[in-house]
Design a protein around this motif. Structure first.
Motif, mmCIF file in Angstrom:
data_model
loop_
_atom_site.group_PDB
_atom_site.id
_atom_site.type_symbol
_atom_site.label_atom_id
_atom_site.label_comp_id
_atom_site.label_asym_id
_atom_site.label_seq_id
_atom_site.Cartn_x
_atom_site.Cartn_y
_atom_site.Cartn_z
ATOM 1 N N LEU A 20 0.711 -1.204 -0.138
ATOM 2 C CA LEU A 20 -0.018 -0.077 0.057
ATOM 3 C C LEU A 20 0.801 1.402 0.043
ATOM 4 O O LEU A 20 0.481 2.249 -0.860
ATOM 5 C CB LEU A 20 -0.967 0.063 1.307
ATOM 6 N N TRP A 21 1.886 1.440 0.839
ATOM 7 C CA TRP A 21 2.447 2.587 1.184
ATOM 8 C C TRP A 21 4.171 2.524 0.976
ATOM 9 O O TRP A 21 4.593 3.655 0.983
ATOM 10 C CB TRP A 21 2.326 2.912 2.698
ATOM 11 N N GLY A 22 4.542 1.504 0.600
ATOM 12 C CA GLY A 22 6.032 1.129 0.125
ATOM 13 C C GLY A 22 6.778 0.857 1.617
ATOM 14 O O GLY A 22 6.304 0.754 2.566
ATOM 15 N N GLU A 23 8.045 0.538 1.336
ATOM 16 C CA GLU A 23 9.107 0.133 2.518
ATOM 17 C C GLU A 23 9.086 1.225 3.326
ATOM 18 O O GLU A 23 9.276 2.507 2.838
ATOM 19 C CB GLU A 23 10.153 -0.271 1.659
ATOM 20 N N GLY A 24 9.413 0.938 4.475
ATOM 21 C CA GLY A 24 9.854 1.817 5.502
ATOM 22 C C GLY A 24 8.682 2.936 5.876
ATOM 23 O O GLY A 24 8.805 3.891 6.677
ATOM 24 N N VAL A 25 7.479 2.527 5.463
ATOM 25 C CA VAL A 25 6.232 3.605 6.063
ATOM 26 C C VAL A 25 6.170 3.534 7.609
ATOM 27 O O VAL A 25 6.404 2.303 8.123
ATOM 28 C CB VAL A 25 5.059 3.065 5.299
ATOM 29 N N ASP A 26 5.778 4.613 8.005
ATOM 30 C CA ASP A 26 5.350 4.765 9.618
ATOM 31 C C ASP A 26 4.059 4.043 9.720
ATOM 32 O O ASP A 26 2.984 4.820 9.489
ATOM 33 C CB ASP A 26 5.863 6.060 10.066
ATOM 34 N N LEU A 27 3.889 2.986 10.322
ATOM 35 C CA LEU A 27 2.487 2.465 10.542
ATOM 36 C C LEU A 27 2.192 2.117 11.727
ATOM 37 O O LEU A 27 3.041 1.675 12.637
ATOM 38 C CB LEU A 27 2.351 1.427 9.502
ATOM 39 N N ASP A 28 0.830 1.867 11.879
ATOM 40 C CA ASP A 28 0.383 1.334 13.255
ATOM 41 C C ASP A 28 -0.269 0.181 12.944
ATOM 42 O O ASP A 28 -1.111 0.139 11.771
ATOM 43 C CB ASP A 28 -0.811 2.353 13.969
ATOM 44 N N SER A 29 -0.054 -0.803 13.490
ATOM 45 C CA SER A 29 -0.909 -2.275 13.362
ATOM 46 C C SER A 29 -1.585 -2.788 14.528
ATOM 47 O O SER A 29 -0.927 -2.574 15.422
ATOM 48 C CB SER A 29 0.003 -3.095 12.356
ATOM 49 N N ASP A 30 -2.656 -3.552 14.142
ATOM 50 C CA ASP A 30 -3.041 -4.503 15.401
ATOM 51 C C ASP A 30 -3.639 -5.824 14.517
ATOM 52 O O ASP A 30 -4.027 -5.377 13.375
ATOM 53 C CB ASP A 30 -4.324 -3.815 16.040
ATOM 54 N N GLY A 31 -3.832 -6.599 15.189
ATOM 55 C CA GLY A 31 -4.505 -7.954 14.785
ATOM 56 C C GLY A 31 -4.240 -9.153 15.609
ATOM 57 O O GLY A 31 -3.587 -9.072 16.682
ATOM 58 N N ASN A 32 -4.259 -10.118 15.060
ATOM 59 C CA ASN A 32 -4.128 -11.680 15.865
ATOM 60 C C ASN A 32 -2.865 -12.235 15.296
ATOM 61 O O ASN A 32 -2.835 -13.611 15.461
ATOM 62 C CB ASN A 32 -5.477 -12.301 15.873
ATOM 63 N N SER A 33 -1.855 -11.594 14.617
ATOM 64 C CA SER A 33 -0.568 -12.292 14.153
ATOM 65 C C SER A 33 0.117 -12.716 15.656
ATOM 66 O O SER A 33 0.268 -11.875 16.425
ATOM 67 C CB SER A 33 0.247 -11.382 13.563
#
Length: 112
Positions: free
Chosen positions: A31-44
């Motif tokens: 979606l946003w390319g390598e090194g994007v500053d992201l917030d993630s949540d889930g069940n991984s």
């Protein structure tokens, strides 16, 4: 009022993955390319987990860029993808190719 307007922009597609999903960071990079500053949540269970069924990704540089993936059914596995239409469509196509699955605008197209 603002919440109502934001909710109006949401779009939903469904997939029925037949194989493991990509790592969540692979979706963010798509979606946003390598090194994007992201917030993630889930069940991984780990960053390399490919059996997740819940995922939220938010681009911290633009908080409006958010994707939510949640299960509608576990047997068979049907996942709902929610967010802005363009992002939802891109993620659905990415996952359909990675997981060997069909994309639909309705969960009812899959046998539950």
């Amino acid at each position: 009022m603002l919440y109502f307007l934001l909710k109006m922009e949401e779009y939903t597609l469904y997939i029925n993955p037949k194989m493991e999903r990509p790592r969540f960071k692979d979706i963010a990079h798509f979606l946003w390319g390598e090194g994007v500053d992201l917030d993630s949540d889930g069940n991984s269970e780990t960053p390399d987990d490919r059996n997740w069924t819940e995922l939220t990704l938010i681009n911290r540089n633009d908080g409006s860029e958010r994707i939510d993936i949640d299960p509608v059914s576990y047997d068979p596995l049907i996942l709902k993808i929610v967010g802005h239409k363009g992002m939802v469509s891109r993620v659905a196509v990415f996952l359909s190719e990675a997981c060997g699955c069909k994309v639909s605008e309705s969960a009812s197209e899959f046998e539950i």
